[in-house]
Design a protein around this motif. Structure first.
Motif, short mmCIF file in Angstrom:
data_model
loop_
_atom_site.label_atom_id
_atom_site.label_comp_id
_atom_site.label_asym_id
_atom_site.label_seq_id
_atom_site.Cartn_x
_atom_site.Cartn_y
_atom_site.Cartn_z
N ILE A 1 0.59 -1.16 -0.06
CA ILE A 1 0.12 0.13 -0.05
C ILE A 1 0.88 1.37 -0.30
O ILE A 1 0.32 2.51 0.06
CB ILE A 1 -1.02 -0.11 1.21
N GLU A 2 2.08 0.97 0.10
CA GLU A 2 3.09 2.28 0.10
C GLU A 2 2.91 3.33 -0.84
O GLU A 2 2.75 4.35 -0.69
CB GLU A 2 4.49 1.73 0.08
N GLU A 3 2.70 2.92 -2.23
CA GLU A 3 2.60 3.62 -3.26
C GLU A 3 1.16 4.57 -3.12
O GLU A 3 1.11 5.79 -3.59
CB GLU A 3 2.80 3.15 -4.67
N PHE A 4 0.03 3.89 -2.84
CA PHE A 4 -1.08 4.37 -2.80
C PHE A 4 -1.04 5.27 -1.59
O PHE A 4 -1.78 6.68 -1.69
CB PHE A 4 -2.30 3.21 -2.32
N LEU A 5 -0.70 5.13 -0.52
CA LEU A 5 -0.24 6.23 0.60
C LEU A 5 0.42 7.36 0.25
O LEU A 5 0.07 8.54 0.53
CB LEU A 5 0.46 5.52 1.60
N LYS A 6 1.39 7.34 -0.42
CA LYS A 6 2.47 8.30 -1.21
C LYS A 6 1.29 9.21 -1.96
O LYS A 6 1.40 10.40 -1.71
CB LYS A 6 3.48 8.09 -1.78
N ALA A 7 0.55 8.67 -2.88
CA ALA A 7 -0.36 9.36 -3.97
C ALA A 7 -1.29 10.06 -3.11
O ALA A 7 -1.63 11.21 -3.29
CB ALA A 7 -0.89 8.37 -4.91
N LEU A 8 -1.92 9.29 -2.15
CA LEU A 8 -2.87 9.93 -1.30
C LEU A 8 -2.39 11.22 -0.41
O LEU A 8 -3.08 12.31 -0.44
CB LEU A 8 -3.78 8.99 -0.15
N ASN A 9 -1.30 11.11 0.08
CA ASN A 9 -0.74 12.13 0.91
C ASN A 9 -0.25 13.20 -0.22
O ASN A 9 -0.70 14.58 0.21
CB ASN A 9 0.67 11.65 1.63
N MET A 10 0.25 13.12 -1.30
CA MET A 10 0.45 14.23 -2.24
C MET A 10 -0.86 14.97 -2.65
O MET A 10 -0.84 16.06 -2.67
CB MET A 10 1.11 13.57 -3.61
N GLU A 11 -1.81 14.18 -2.89
CA GLU A 11 -3.27 14.73 -3.18
C GLU A 11 -3.85 15.63 -1.84
O GLU A 11 -4.33 16.70 -2.16
CB GLU A 11 -4.35 13.73 -3.51
N ARG A 12 -3.27 15.26 -0.85
CA ARG A 12 -3.93 15.84 0.29
C ARG A 12 -3.05 17.17 0.28
O ARG A 12 -3.76 18.17 0.93
CB ARG A 12 -3.68 15.05 1.76
N LYS A 13 -2.07 17.10 0.38
CA LYS A 13 -0.99 18.26 0.26
C LYS A 13 -1.57 19.35 -0.70
O LYS A 13 -1.65 20.61 -0.58
CB LYS A 13 0.55 17.74 -0.04
N GLU A 14 -1.62 18.82 -1.75
CA GLU A 14 -2.38 19.73 -3.06
C GLU A 14 -3.65 20.41 -2.70
O GLU A 14 -3.62 21.66 -2.86
CB GLU A 14 -2.42 18.97 -4.22
N ASN A 15 -4.41 19.55 -2.03
CA ASN A 15 -5.70 20.14 -1.63
C ASN A 15 -5.51 21.15 -0.43
O ASN A 15 -6.15 22.19 -0.48
CB ASN A 15 -6.59 18.90 -1.17
N GLU A 16 -4.62 21.00 0.33
CA GLU A 16 -4.27 21.63 1.49
C GLU A 16 -3.85 23.08 0.96
O GLU A 16 -4.05 24.34 1.32
CB GLU A 16 -3.35 21.18 2.46
N SER B 1 -4.11 24.20 -2.17
CA SER B 1 -5.44 25.18 -3.00
C SER B 1 -6.40 25.53 -1.87
O SER B 1 -6.84 26.93 -2.02
CB SER B 1 -6.10 24.06 -3.68
N TYR B 2 -6.60 25.19 -0.92
CA TYR B 2 -7.55 25.77 0.14
C TYR B 2 -6.68 26.99 0.81
O TYR B 2 -7.45 28.01 1.19
CB TYR B 2 -7.89 24.69 1.31
N LYS B 3 -5.56 26.92 1.28
CA LYS B 3 -4.90 27.98 1.60
C LYS B 3 -4.57 29.17 0.56
O LYS B 3 -5.04 30.23 1.07
CB LYS B 3 -3.37 27.73 1.92
N GLU B 4 -4.64 29.03 -0.64
CA GLU B 4 -4.71 29.88 -1.74
C GLU B 4 -6.02 30.64 -1.66
O GLU B 4 -6.19 31.68 -1.84
CB GLU B 4 -4.12 29.26 -2.90
N TYR B 5 -7.08 29.60 -1.63
CA TYR B 5 -8.56 30.20 -1.76
C TYR B 5 -8.67 31.12 -0.59
O TYR B 5 -9.43 32.26 -0.73
CB TYR B 5 -9.27 28.98 -1.64
N SER B 6 -8.19 30.48 0.66
CA SER B 6 -8.62 31.25 1.95
C SER B 6 -7.93 32.61 1.86
O SER B 6 -8.46 33.80 2.23
CB SER B 6 -8.11 30.51 3.11
N ILE B 7 -6.77 32.78 1.33
CA ILE B 7 -6.08 34.04 1.14
C ILE B 7 -6.70 34.95 0.15
O ILE B 7 -6.96 36.23 0.43
CB ILE B 7 -4.55 33.73 0.67
N ASP B 8 -7.42 34.46 -0.88
CA ASP B 8 -7.86 35.11 -1.94
C ASP B 8 -9.20 35.76 -1.42
O ASP B 8 -9.69 36.65 -1.64
CB ASP B 8 -8.13 34.55 -3.09
N LYS B 9 -9.76 35.00 -0.36
CA LYS B 9 -11.02 35.12 -0.02
C LYS B 9 -11.25 36.28 1.12
O LYS B 9 -12.13 37.11 1.47
CB LYS B 9 -11.77 34.24 0.65
N SER B 10 -9.76 36.37 1.66
CA SER B 10 -9.49 37.50 2.82
C SER B 10 -9.77 39.04 2.39
O SER B 10 -9.34 39.39 1.33
CB SER B 10 -8.27 37.41 3.60
#
Length: 85
Positions: free
Chosen positions: A59-74, A76-85
């Motif tokens: 499951i190592e490769e799946f977990l790495k991909a999942l973590n990468m996706e989580r970081k990208e979403n994080e 994106s959310y930070k950028e979105y939050s800054i834009d909304k400020s």
């Protein structure tokens, strides 16, 4: 130290996938994996410290991909939050 026969890696991984999917982690057996792969349990323990490490390798490769996706979403959310400020 003995050299690992890397020809055995793929059959071990394939047998482990089948065993874990069929029986779940708790019930899965290194002995059954060895039989399905046509190797000794020693061949498995030469490559992996135990069932935990073997399962993680699956499951190592799946977990790495999942973590990468989580970081990208994080990010994106930070950028979105800054834009909304």
């Amino acid at each position: 130290m003995a050299n690992k026969n890397h020809k055995l890696d793929k059959p071990i991984i394939e047998a482990a996938k089948i065993e874990f999917l069929k029986n779940g982690f708790q019930t899965a057996s290194i002995s059954n994996i060895a039989k399905k792969a046509g190797v000794t349990t020693g061949a498995i323990y030469t490559r992996y410290k135990g069932k935990d490490e073997l399962f993680y390798s699956l499951i190592e490769e799946f977990l790495k991909a999942l973590n990468m996706e989580r970081k990208e979403n994080e990010n994106s959310y930070k950028e979105y939050s800054i834009d909304k400020s």
